[in-house]
Design a protein around this motif. Structure first.
Motif, PDB file in Angstrom:
ATOM      1  N   LEU A 278      62.487  22.431  48.075  1.00 24.87           N
ATOM      2  CA  LEU A 278      62.632  21.401  49.111  1.00 24.87           C
ATOM      3  C   LEU A 278      63.081  20.072  48.510  1.00 24.87           C
ATOM      4  O   LEU A 278      63.917  19.373  49.087  1.00 24.87           O
ATOM      5  CB  LEU A 278      61.307  21.201  49.854  1.00 24.87           C
ATOM      6  N   ALA A 279      62.546  19.711  47.354  1.00 23.78           N
ATOM      7  CA  ALA A 279      62.921  18.448  46.711  1.00 23.78           C
ATOM      8  C   ALA A 279      64.412  18.429  46.389  1.00 23.78           C
ATOM      9  O   ALA A 279      65.107  17.439  46.650  1.00 23.78           O
ATOM     10  CB  ALA A 279      62.099  18.238  45.443  1.00 23.78           C
ATOM     11  N   GLU A 280      64.918  19.512  45.825  1.00 21.82           N
ATOM     12  CA  GLU A 280      66.343  19.582  45.517  1.00 21.82           C
ATOM     13  C   GLU A 280      67.173  19.493  46.792  1.00 21.82           C
ATOM     14  O   GLU A 280      68.197  18.806  46.830  1.00 21.82           O
ATOM     15  CB  GLU A 280      66.660  20.855  44.744  1.00 21.82           C
ATOM     16  N   TYR A 281      66.739  20.170  47.843  1.00 23.80           N
ATOM     17  CA  TYR A 281      67.452  20.117  49.125  1.00 23.80           C
ATOM     18  C   TYR A 281      67.528  18.679  49.642  1.00 23.80           C
ATOM     19  O   TYR A 281      68.603  18.197  50.010  1.00 23.80           O
ATOM     20  CB  TYR A 281      66.749  21.023  50.148  1.00 23.80           C
TER      21      TYR A 281
ATOM     22  N   LYS B  62      74.654  16.174  43.371  1.00 25.33           N
ATOM     23  CA  LYS B  62      75.382  17.419  43.142  1.00 25.33           C
ATOM     24  C   LYS B  62      74.536  18.276  42.204  1.00 25.33           C
ATOM     25  O   LYS B  62      74.439  17.989  41.012  1.00 25.33           O
ATOM     26  CB  LYS B  62      76.752  17.133  42.540  1.00 25.33           C
ATOM     27  N   LEU B  63      73.923  19.304  42.780  1.00 28.83           N
ATOM     28  CA  LEU B  63      73.032  20.159  42.006  1.00 28.83           C
ATOM     29  C   LEU B  63      73.821  21.030  41.035  1.00 28.83           C
ATOM     30  O   LEU B  63      74.960  21.419  41.320  1.00 28.83           O
ATOM     31  CB  LEU B  63      72.196  21.036  42.942  1.00 28.83           C
ATOM     32  N   THR B  64      73.208  21.328  39.893  1.00 31.32           N
ATOM     33  CA  THR B  64      73.858  22.207  38.925  1.00 31.32           C
ATOM     34  C   THR B  64      73.940  23.609  39.509  1.00 31.32           C
ATOM     35  O   THR B  64      73.164  23.972  40.391  1.00 31.32           O
ATOM     36  CB  THR B  64      73.076  22.244  37.596  1.00 31.32           C
TER      37      THR B  64
ATOM     38  N   PHE C 149      67.844  18.931  33.316  1.00 31.70           N
ATOM     39  CA  PHE C 149      68.205  18.145  34.488  1.00 31.70           C
ATOM     40  C   PHE C 149      68.641  19.072  35.621  1.00 31.70           C
ATOM     41  O   PHE C 149      68.963  20.233  35.392  1.00 31.70           O
ATOM     42  CB  PHE C 149      69.291  17.107  34.155  1.00 31.70           C
ATOM     43  N   ASP C 150      68.641  18.534  36.839  1.00 31.08           N
ATOM     44  CA  ASP C 150      68.908  19.365  38.010  1.00 31.08           C
ATOM     45  C   ASP C 150      70.236  19.073  38.700  1.00 31.08           C
ATOM     46  O   ASP C 150      70.705  19.881  39.490  1.00 31.08           O
ATOM     47  CB  ASP C 150      67.775  19.199  39.031  1.00 31.08           C
ATOM     48  N   GLY C 151      70.804  17.906  38.445  1.00 36.32           N
ATOM     49  CA  GLY C 151      72.052  17.587  39.112  1.00 36.32           C
ATOM     50  C   GLY C 151      72.610  16.255  38.653  1.00 36.32           C
ATOM     51  O   GLY C 151      72.093  15.629  37.720  1.00 36.32           O
ATOM     52  N   TYR C 152      73.671  15.848  39.346  1.00 32.27           N
ATOM     53  CA  TYR C 152      74.352  14.593  39.029  1.00 32.27           C
ATOM     54  C   TYR C 152      74.368  13.676  40.250  1.00 32.27           C
ATOM     55  O   TYR C 152      74.548  14.139  41.372  1.00 32.27           O
ATOM     56  CB  TYR C 152      75.806  14.850  38.622  1.00 32.27           C
TER      57      TYR C 152
ATOM     58  N   LYS D  31      72.831  11.995  35.030  1.00 34.41           N
ATOM     59  CA  LYS D  31      72.072  13.245  35.087  1.00 34.41           C
ATOM     60  C   LYS D  31      70.711  12.959  35.706  1.00 34.41           C
ATOM     61  O   LYS D  31      70.009  12.042  35.281  1.00 34.41           O
ATOM     62  CB  LYS D  31      71.897  13.825  33.685  1.00 34.41           C
ATOM     63  N   ILE D  32      70.361  13.766  36.700  1.00 34.67           N
ATOM     64  CA  ILE D  32      69.127  13.562  37.460  1.00 34.67           C
ATOM     65  C   ILE D  32      68.172  14.732  37.246  1.00 34.67           C
ATOM     66  O   ILE D  32      68.545  15.892  37.413  1.00 34.67           O
ATOM     67  CB  ILE D  32      69.432  13.429  38.980  1.00 34.67           C
TER      68      ILE D  32
END
Length: 163
Positions: A49-52, A61-63, A71-74, A79-80
């Motif tokens: 849910l957090a990524e969504y 922009k998720l990896t 990291f999970d995305g940009y 990098k986030i």
């Protein structure tokens, strides 16, 4: 980003929010049963849910890899790392060895019913200053000072601000 998604799907914002809420409620009940059987952990729900929400609200922009290392995305070429918790478990673990892999952490907090409550953006330098040499640190959401440089409260009370 959220409104663009609504337009592409040709459904109203209210219907979409209701559909997401119903899906989360159903999913939560399923995860509770699976957890009772020892099949899954509830933390997987908050992470997804957090990524969504980070993707839809802020355009992260998720990896492509589900479990990208570090990291999970940009977001705006940064990098986030996305971390999530519920209010009854408000500690976010960080390790000094992984700090070089992201620029900012988005700390996503859900209430006990998995409704989105808050999102904080915390710079790597703020986290780095809290971690003992070579160690790990559990950042408590209660200790976050949003007036400090490197910390921003980017979602609160169903309102989000540009990061």
């Amino acid at each position: 980003y959220f409104m663009d998604f609504i337009r592409r799907k040709s459904i109203s914002k209210v219907k979409f929010k209701r559909a997401i809420k119903n899906a989360v409620d159903s999913y939560t009940k399923l995860v509770d049963k699976l957890k009772d059987y020892g099949i899954t952990k509830k933390e997987e729900l908050t992470g997804s849910l957090a990524e969504y929400y980070c993707k839809e609200l802020f355009g992260v922009k998720l990896t492509k890899n589900f479990n990208e290392k570090g990291f999970d995305g940009y977001y705006k070429n940064k990098k986030i790392e996305i971390k999530s918790r519920t209010w009854n478990s408000p500690y976010f673990p960080f390790s000094k060895s992984k700090l070089s892999q992201f620029d900012w952490a988005f700390l996503v907090i859900f209430d006990e019913d998995y409704n989105l409550a808050d999102i904080f953006a915390v710079s790597k330098s703020v986290i780095k200053n809290k971690i003992p040499k070579g160690g790990t640190f559990n950042l408590s959401i209660k200790l976050i000072d949003t007036n400090s440089r490197g910390i921003k409260h980017i979602y609160q009370d169903k309102k989000y601000s540009e990061f």
